[in-house]
Scaffold this motif. Structure first.
Motif, short mmCIF file in Angstrom:
data_model
loop_
_atom_site.label_atom_id
_atom_site.label_comp_id
_atom_site.label_asym_id
_atom_site.label_seq_id
_atom_site.Cartn_x
_atom_site.Cartn_y
_atom_site.Cartn_z
N LEU A 93 -2.00 5.69 10.90
CA LEU A 93 -2.48 4.70 9.92
C LEU A 93 -1.49 3.55 9.81
CD1 LEU A 93 -4.36 3.68 7.72
CD2 LEU A 93 -3.28 5.29 6.13
N ARG A 94 -0.21 3.87 9.77
CA ARG A 94 0.80 2.82 9.70
C ARG A 94 0.71 1.88 10.90
NH1 ARG A 94 5.08 3.61 6.06
NH2 ARG A 94 4.81 5.49 4.80
N ASN A 95 0.46 2.43 12.08
CA ASN A 95 0.30 1.58 13.26
C ASN A 95 -0.88 0.62 13.11
OD1 ASN A 95 2.46 2.63 14.70
ND2 ASN A 95 1.24 4.18 15.74
N SER A 96 -1.97 1.10 12.52
CA SER A 96 -3.16 0.27 12.35
C SER A 96 -2.95 -0.83 11.32
CB SER A 96 -4.36 1.13 11.92
OG SER A 96 -4.71 2.05 12.93
N LEU A 97 -1.92 -0.68 10.48
CA LEU A 97 -1.68 -1.66 9.43
C LEU A 97 -0.67 -2.73 9.82
CD1 LEU A 97 -1.52 0.78 6.37
CD2 LEU A 97 -3.45 -0.64 7.10
N VAL A 98 -0.12 -2.63 11.04
CA VAL A 98 0.90 -3.60 11.46
C VAL A 98 0.29 -4.98 11.68
CG1 VAL A 98 2.55 -4.22 13.27
CG2 VAL A 98 2.41 -1.86 12.48
N PHE A 99 -0.75 -5.07 12.49
CA PHE A 99 -1.34 -6.39 12.80
C PHE A 99 -1.93 -7.05 11.56
CE2 PHE A 99 -4.84 -9.17 14.02
CZ PHE A 99 -4.16 -10.07 14.83
N PRO A 100 -2.62 -6.32 10.67
CA PRO A 100 -3.14 -6.97 9.45
C PRO A 100 -2.04 -7.38 8.47
CG PRO A 100 -4.35 -4.96 9.93
CD PRO A 100 -3.15 -4.95 10.80
N CYS A 109 0.83 -1.20 0.00
CA CYS A 109 0.00 0.00 0.00
C CYS A 109 0.87 1.25 0.00
CB CYS A 109 -0.96 0.02 1.19
SG CYS A 109 -0.22 0.60 2.74
N THR A 110 0.24 2.35 -0.35
CA THR A 110 0.81 3.66 -0.15
C THR A 110 -0.28 4.54 0.42
OG1 THR A 110 2.15 5.41 -1.15
CG2 THR A 110 0.26 4.66 -2.42
N MET A 111 0.07 5.76 0.78
CA MET A 111 -0.92 6.65 1.37
C MET A 111 -0.60 8.10 1.00
SD MET A 111 0.31 6.06 5.33
CE MET A 111 0.21 4.27 5.13
N GLY A 112 -1.64 8.89 0.97
CA GLY A 112 -1.51 10.32 0.75
C GLY A 112 -2.50 11.04 1.64
N VAL A 129 0.07 -5.49 6.53
CA VAL A 129 0.10 -4.72 5.30
C VAL A 129 1.52 -4.15 5.13
CG1 VAL A 129 -0.95 -2.78 4.05
CG2 VAL A 129 -2.32 -4.14 5.64
N HIS A 130 1.95 -3.97 3.88
CA HIS A 130 3.30 -3.49 3.60
C HIS A 130 3.26 -2.08 3.01
CE1 HIS A 130 4.71 -7.49 4.42
NE2 HIS A 130 3.98 -8.01 3.45
N PRO A 131 3.35 -1.04 3.87
CA PRO A 131 3.30 0.33 3.35
C PRO A 131 4.61 0.73 2.67
CG PRO A 131 2.75 0.22 5.72
CD PRO A 131 3.39 -1.07 5.35
N LEU A 132 4.49 1.50 1.62
CA LEU A 132 5.63 2.12 0.96
C LEU A 132 6.13 3.26 1.84
CD1 LEU A 132 7.33 2.48 -1.72
CD2 LEU A 132 5.53 4.06 -2.44
N ASN A 133 7.42 3.25 2.17
CA ASN A 133 7.96 4.29 3.05
C ASN A 133 8.19 5.61 2.34
OD1 ASN A 133 8.02 2.79 5.45
ND2 ASN A 133 9.95 1.83 4.88
N LYS A 134 8.75 5.54 1.14
CA LYS A 134 9.00 6.75 0.36
C LYS A 134 8.66 6.48 -1.10
CE LYS A 134 12.62 8.84 3.20
NZ LYS A 134 14.00 9.37 3.23
#
Length: 221
Positions: A161-168, A143-146, A170-175
């Protein structure tokens, strides 16, 4: 299947970037594998219910500027009921099932997250909670976010939001990070519709979509 090189993009997110509809990019190269004919399916999820939400407008812009090899759909989570484990005793509500099917079938997610009280909106957190309920359809999703917000452009909301995605898992894009400061005059947007009309920022939104595509193909080649 083929293996090749594709550019991973990193946005120079400073206001002095060129106003040409394209942001400044630093390019590096990564090895990826993908099907030659397949399109990447990206699901946009907005955490705002406002009719003229700039965050939903951000997703519309992302859909409009996305490269031709990306299929971009925007989900409507406004009708999903508040999470209640009692509702899962027999079968999840139809609105939840429909949304989870969209999440399950997508290759990557683009979150547009307003910042409420240094955190995410109840609407977005509720959608994540439903998705993480077994079966967890968020598992291994890139995922990414804006964000469109005041102050720092929603940076603290994105951290929450990143904290909420840890348990599920999910792999957020950092940059790159996409933080749009709505109220300091640095971006042009339509207050009646929420549309992002600023060509410089639309270029940065496109770069975010491109970076997500590279990230998604690295996570799940």
């Amino acid at each position: 299947m083929w293996t090749g090189f594709a550019p991973a993009v990193d946005v120079e997110a400073r206001s002095r970037g060129r106003a040409s509809g394209r942001c400044n990019l630093r390019r590096r190269y990564v090895v990826i594998s993908m099907t030659a004919a397949g399109k990447l399916k990206v699901l946009g999820i907005s955490g705002s219910m406002r009719k003229a939400s700039a965050n939903t407008g951000l997703l519309r812009a992302a859909k409009e500027v996305a490269p031709s090899d990306i299929e971009f759909e925007i989900a409507d989570i406004s009708k999903i009921p508040m999470f209640n484990a009692d509702l899962t005793d027999v079968e999840e509500p139809p609105e939840v099932l429909e949304f989870k099917d969209k999440v399950r079938s997508c290759d990557a997610i683009f979150f547009a997250s307003p910042e409420y009280n240094y955190s995410v909106t109840p609407l977005l957190k509720n959608a994540i909670d439903w998705c993480s309920k077994s079966p967890n359809v968020l598992d291994e999703k890139p995922c990414t976010m804006g964000s469109c917000a005041g102050g720092s452009g929603g940076s603290l909301g994105q951290m929450a939001l990143r904290n909420s995605l840890v348990f599920p898992n999910v792999h957020p894009l950092n940059k790159p990070q996409l933080l749009i400061r709505l109220f300091d005059g640095s971006v042009q947007w339509d207050k009646e519709t929420g549309d992002i009309t600023d060509e410089k920022w639309r270029g940065r939104i496109r770069a975010q979509v491109e970076a997500l595509a590279v990230w998604a193909r690295r996570i799940n080649p």
